[in-house]
Design a protein around this motif. Structure first.
Motif, mmCIF file in Angstrom:
data_model
loop_
_atom_site.group_PDB
_atom_site.id
_atom_site.type_symbol
_atom_site.label_atom_id
_atom_site.label_comp_id
_atom_site.label_asym_id
_atom_site.label_seq_id
_atom_site.Cartn_x
_atom_site.Cartn_y
_atom_site.Cartn_z
ATOM 1 N N MET A 175 3.558 0.437 12.506
ATOM 2 C CA MET A 175 2.403 0.629 11.622
ATOM 3 C C MET A 175 2.643 1.811 10.691
ATOM 4 O O MET A 175 2.398 1.734 9.494
ATOM 5 C CB MET A 175 1.133 0.839 12.445
ATOM 6 N N ARG A 176 3.134 2.934 11.223
ATOM 7 C CA ARG A 176 3.394 4.116 10.397
ATOM 8 C C ARG A 176 4.423 3.804 9.308
ATOM 9 O O ARG A 176 4.257 4.189 8.149
ATOM 10 C CB ARG A 176 3.867 5.284 11.256
ATOM 11 N N THR A 177 5.480 3.109 9.665
ATOM 12 C CA THR A 177 6.502 2.734 8.686
ATOM 13 C C THR A 177 5.903 1.856 7.600
ATOM 14 O O THR A 177 6.142 2.070 6.412
ATOM 15 C CB THR A 177 7.671 2.004 9.389
ATOM 16 N N PHE A 178 5.102 0.871 7.996
ATOM 17 C CA PHE A 178 4.454 -0.024 7.038
ATOM 18 C C PHE A 178 3.552 0.758 6.080
ATOM 19 O O PHE A 178 3.571 0.547 4.874
ATOM 20 C CB PHE A 178 3.637 -1.087 7.784
ATOM 21 N N LEU A 179 2.765 1.690 6.622
ATOM 22 C CA LEU A 179 1.785 2.419 5.818
ATOM 23 C C LEU A 179 2.397 3.488 4.913
ATOM 24 O O LEU A 179 1.806 3.858 3.906
ATOM 25 C CB LEU A 179 0.741 3.069 6.721
ATOM 26 N N THR A 180 3.564 3.988 5.267
ATOM 27 C CA THR A 180 4.151 5.081 4.505
ATOM 28 C C THR A 180 5.370 4.680 3.679
ATOM 29 O O THR A 180 6.034 5.534 3.112
ATOM 30 C CB THR A 180 4.533 6.246 5.443
#
Length: 110
Positions: free
Chosen positions: A9-14
């Protein structure tokens, strides 16, 4: 999209959206709760396709300007949490905004 774990999720969002993915449509819901509903609203961002929860943001108390923490969790607003991806801060008048990441170095894995 495989957004079941926090790291994905963090990779997707950033990360920037790849061109081949096309346009991703999202929407924002505003939630008012508690006695001071309109003073400290909460905003949640969802992917339109599948109503997938992405982010939530809540106005921080005791700040001189509008200041929002941005979290990957619906209920986690601890500024030291791993769920925090950044913050949004307005100037005194509320006409200019700055967005900040969480300040972590992406090359340092915890």
């Amino acid at each position: 999209l495989g957004l079941d774990d926090n790291d994905a999720m963090r990779t997707f969002l950033t990360s920037p959206c790849p061109k081949e993915a096309g346009t991703l449509e999202c929407y924002v819901r505003r939630y008012k709760s508690g006695a001071k509903k309109s003073l400290f609203p909460e905003y949640r961002v969802y992917l339109k396709e599948g109503d997938t929860f992405l982010l939530t943001s809540k106005k921080r108390k005791n700040k001189k300007t509008s200041n929002y923490l941005i979290s990957m969790s619906r209920n986690d607003f601890d500024k030291n949490s791993r769920n925090i991806v950044g913050k949004l801060r307005a100037n005194f008048v509320g006409t200019e905004f700055q967005i900040f990441d969480d300040g972590r170095n992406p090359n340092n894995k915890i």
